[in-house]
Scaffold this active site. Structure first.
Site, PDB file in Angstrom:
ATOM      1  N   ARG A  70      29.877  51.433  43.143  1.00  0.00           N
ATOM      2  CA  ARG A  70      28.739  51.321  41.958  1.00  0.00           C
ATOM      3  C   ARG A  70      28.711  50.405  41.255  1.00  0.00           C
ATOM      4  O   ARG A  70      28.688  49.495  40.485  1.00  0.00           O
ATOM      5  CB  ARG A  70      29.090  52.748  41.173  1.00  0.00           C
ATOM      6  CG  ARG A  70      28.403  53.909  42.419  1.00  0.00           C
ATOM      7  CD  ARG A  70      28.710  55.616  41.862  1.00  0.00           C
ATOM      8  NE  ARG A  70      28.273  55.439  40.730  1.00  0.00           N
ATOM      9  CZ  ARG A  70      28.709  56.451  39.529  1.00  0.00           C
ATOM     10  NH1 ARG A  70      29.680  56.807  40.220  1.00  0.00           N
ATOM     11  NH2 ARG A  70      28.408  56.108  38.295  1.00  0.00           N
ATOM     12  N   ARG A  96      19.529  56.811  39.703  1.00  0.00           N
ATOM     13  CA  ARG A  96      21.071  56.664  39.904  1.00  0.00           C
ATOM     14  C   ARG A  96      22.211  56.528  38.763  1.00  0.00           C
ATOM     15  O   ARG A  96      21.560  56.530  37.288  1.00  0.00           O
ATOM     16  CB  ARG A  96      21.635  55.110  40.210  1.00  0.00           C
ATOM     17  CG  ARG A  96      20.845  54.721  41.467  1.00  0.00           C
ATOM     18  CD  ARG A  96      21.079  53.134  41.916  1.00  0.00           C
ATOM     19  NE  ARG A  96      22.917  52.865  41.981  1.00  0.00           N
ATOM     20  CZ  ARG A  96      23.633  52.732  43.107  1.00  0.00           C
ATOM     21  NH1 ARG A  96      23.558  53.297  44.613  1.00  0.00           N
ATOM     22  NH2 ARG A  96      24.885  51.849  42.866  1.00  0.00           N
ATOM     23  N   HIS A 114      14.696  62.226  30.404  1.00  0.00           N
ATOM     24  CA  HIS A 114      15.179  64.039  31.441  1.00  0.00           C
ATOM     25  C   HIS A 114      13.942  65.061  30.938  1.00  0.00           C
ATOM     26  O   HIS A 114      13.688  64.998  29.820  1.00  0.00           O
ATOM     27  CB  HIS A 114      16.325  64.201  30.736  1.00  0.00           C
ATOM     28  CG  HIS A 114      16.654  65.462  32.037  1.00  0.00           C
ATOM     29  ND1 HIS A 114      16.981  64.859  33.380  1.00  0.00           N
ATOM     30  CD2 HIS A 114      16.374  66.867  31.622  1.00  0.00           C
ATOM     31  CE1 HIS A 114      17.368  66.566  33.720  1.00  0.00           C
ATOM     32  NE2 HIS A 114      17.475  67.075  33.075  1.00  0.00           N
ATOM     33  N   GLY A 148      28.128  60.527  31.193  1.00  0.00           N
ATOM     34  CA  GLY A 148      28.646  61.952  31.917  1.00  0.00           C
ATOM     35  C   GLY A 148      27.009  61.708  32.435  1.00  0.00           C
ATOM     36  O   GLY A 148      25.953  61.132  32.626  1.00  0.00           O
TER      37      GLY A 148
HETATM   38  C1  GRF Z   1      10.235  61.694  35.493  1.00  0.00           C
HETATM   39  O1  GRF Z   1      10.526  63.120  34.757  1.00  0.00           O
HETATM   40  C2  GRF Z   1      12.096  61.713  34.328  1.00  0.00           C
HETATM   41  O2  GRF Z   1      12.158  62.572  32.966  1.00  0.00           O
HETATM   42  C3  GRF Z   1      12.944  61.460  34.720  1.00  0.00           C
HETATM   43  O3  GRF Z   1      12.106  60.713  36.480  1.00  0.00           O
HETATM   44  C4  GRF Z   1      10.417  61.248  36.043  1.00  0.00           C
HETATM   45  C5  GRF Z   1      10.061  59.366  36.131  1.00  0.00           C
HETATM   46  O4  GRF Z   1       8.713  59.373  36.238  1.00  0.00           O
HETATM   47  N1  GRF Z   1      13.956  60.934  35.250  1.00  0.00           N
HETATM   48  P1  GRF Z   1       8.250  58.167  35.903  1.00  0.00           P
HETATM   49  O5  GRF Z   1       9.146  57.738  37.023  1.00  0.00           O
HETATM   50  O6  GRF Z   1       8.028  57.580  35.011  1.00  0.00           O
HETATM   51  O7  GRF Z   1       6.761  58.091  36.393  1.00  0.00           O
END
Ligand code: GRF
Length: 206
Positions: A70, A96, A114, A148
């Site tokens: 990685r 990732r 998120h 994390g």
């Molecule tokens: C979103 O829900 C984001 O919060 C999560 O993955 C999804 C990505 O959606 N990390 P996109 O590829 O931006 O449409």
């Protein structure tokens, strides 16, 4: 920075790229002093790459299978980002975990979005986890990335109520709408130098 004072960013995406699109749109409309100069993906078929190409933004695919670790993978990502002159990195549906190789190259300059109200429901499928747990309010979080899992200091959050007739997909769709609002806004605050990290807290200047 670009010649007109906009923060150059690189976006890392593995999937549909709707957050990438929201950032590109806000940038092109002059709503945020940010310019996406490079989109990188670990997945050659990520729709995010097509969105970038349609917007005339440089893209590259870096295939994990071609790297022994990685860290070596991230070293190549860093090389490409630095070559493009980016000053910050936005993870947008990037599937990732990043290593300290990336984080040390861009200290306090790597952001993630998120689809839950952290620290609840980190990891995969945050929307579904929250729905199945039975929460009445979920939402989304933009945070600085640390080593994390979805654990870095929180920049912005948007709440989304869970409705009686929701299922995990309808909830996820309403959360995504809020993601498209708060991610460009967080990048605007970063580009304007308004974010200061104090321990776990992110202070936002007026
Ligand atoms: C979103 O829900 C984001 O919060 C999560 O993955 C999804 C990505 O959606 N990390 P996109 O590829 O931006 O449409």
């Amino acid at each position: 920075m670009t010649e007109n004072g906009r923060l150059k960013i690189g976006v890392l995406a593995s999937g549909s790229g709707s957050n990438l699109q929201a950032i590109i749109d806000a940038s092109r409309m002059g709503m945020i002093p940010v310019e996406v100069v490079l989109v990188l993906s670990d997945k050659p078929d990520a729709y995010a790459l097509q969105r970038a190409e349609q917007a005339g933004i440089a893209t590259a695919v870096v295939r994990p299978a071609e790297y022994a670790s990685r860290e070596e993978y991230d070293a190549e990502i860093v090389r490409l980002l630095q070559q493009a002159g980016v000053g910050a990195v936005a993870l947008a549906g990037y599937m990732r975990l990043v290593t300290t190789v990336l984080l040390d190259a861009f200290p306090q300059r790597v952001l993630n979005i998120h689809p839950a109200l952290l620290p609840s429901f980190p990891g995969l499928h945050g929307q579904r986890q929250a729905f199945e747990y039975g929460v009445k309010v979920s939402g989304c979080t933009v945070h600085f990335v640390d080593a994390g899992l979805d654990s870095g200091p929180i920049i912005l959050q948007a709440p989304v109520p869970v409705l009686e007739d929701d299922d995990a997909d309808t909830l996820a769709a309403r959360i995504l709408e809020q993601e498209h609002i708060i991610y460009p806004l967080a990048l605007k605050l970063l580009a304007e130098g308004k974010l200061t990290i104090e321990g776990r807290r992110v202070r936002i200047a007026e």
